[in-house]
Design a protein around this motif. Structure first.
Motif, short mmCIF file in Angstrom:
data_model
loop_
_atom_site.label_atom_id
_atom_site.label_comp_id
_atom_site.label_asym_id
_atom_site.label_seq_id
_atom_site.Cartn_x
_atom_site.Cartn_y
_atom_site.Cartn_z
N MET A 197 2.45 92.12 20.99
CA MET A 197 2.30 91.87 19.56
C MET A 197 3.39 90.92 19.07
O MET A 197 3.13 90.00 18.29
N LYS A 198 4.60 91.13 19.54
CA LYS A 198 5.71 90.23 19.19
C LYS A 198 5.39 88.81 19.65
O LYS A 198 5.59 87.84 18.92
N LYS A 199 4.88 88.69 20.88
CA LYS A 199 4.56 87.37 21.44
C LYS A 199 3.33 86.73 20.79
O LYS A 199 3.12 85.54 20.92
N SER A 200 2.52 87.53 20.09
CA SER A 200 1.30 86.99 19.48
C SER A 200 1.57 86.15 18.24
O SER A 200 0.67 85.50 17.74
N ALA A 201 2.79 86.18 17.75
CA ALA A 201 3.18 85.41 16.56
C ALA A 201 2.25 85.69 15.38
O ALA A 201 1.63 84.78 14.83
N GLY A 202 2.14 86.98 15.05
CA GLY A 202 1.29 87.35 13.94
C GLY A 202 -0.19 87.19 14.25
O GLY A 202 -0.98 86.85 13.38
N PHE A 203 -0.55 87.44 15.49
CA PHE A 203 -1.93 87.35 15.99
C PHE A 203 -2.48 85.92 15.91
O PHE A 203 -3.68 85.72 15.75
N THR A 204 -1.59 84.94 16.08
CA THR A 204 -2.04 83.54 16.10
C THR A 204 -2.14 82.99 17.51
O THR A 204 -2.77 81.95 17.71
N PRO B 47 -1.77 86.80 23.95
CA PRO B 47 -1.01 88.01 23.59
C PRO B 47 -1.76 88.90 22.61
O PRO B 47 -1.61 90.14 22.65
N THR B 48 -2.57 88.33 21.74
CA THR B 48 -3.36 89.14 20.80
C THR B 48 -4.37 89.99 21.55
O THR B 48 -4.51 91.20 21.27
N ILE B 49 -5.04 89.42 22.52
CA ILE B 49 -6.01 90.17 23.32
C ILE B 49 -5.32 91.28 24.10
O ILE B 49 -5.79 92.42 24.12
#
Length: 110
Positions: A20-27, A31-33
């Motif tokens: 989640m941290k690496k997803s940059a706010g789910f962008t 990482p979001t998946i």
């Protein structure tokens, strides 16, 4: 088996927190998946472990593994501060997890 499922659920909590941290706010897509897959698997395994472990024990240990693990990943991988106060707090969480387990947490052994 309940303790095994709970331990894996705790590790997956660390995975989803880091991704989640690496997803940059789910962008960031990958990482979001990973976040959603790991979170879903973590919840499922927590639920399975609760078939034979008490709620308070299972949930406390699950969140404790996630909290200490996320703290460790933050320090070791992301370069976050490892101040004496934060290290003591982590040690207290670990102590709480162990005390919860040995004070009649139910289920089979670790």
């Amino acid at each position: 088996m309940a303790w095994f499922y709970l331990a894996i659920a705790g590790v997956l909590e660390i995975v989803w927190a880091f991704s989640m941290k690496k997803s940059a706010g789910f962008t960031a897509l990958t990482p979001t998946i990973i976040t959603f897959i790991a979170a879903t698997a973590s919840f499922i395994l927590l639920s399975v472990s609760m078939r034979s472990l008490p709620l308070g024990t299972a949930y406390t240990i699950w969140t404790g593994i996630g909290a200490v693990g996320a703290f460790a990943v933050g320090v070791l991988v992301l370069g976050e501060a490892a101040t004496p106060g934060r290290l003591i707090a982590g040690a207290l969480i670990i102590s709480g997890i162990l005390l919860m387990k040995i004070s009649g947490g139910g289920g089979d052994a670790f």
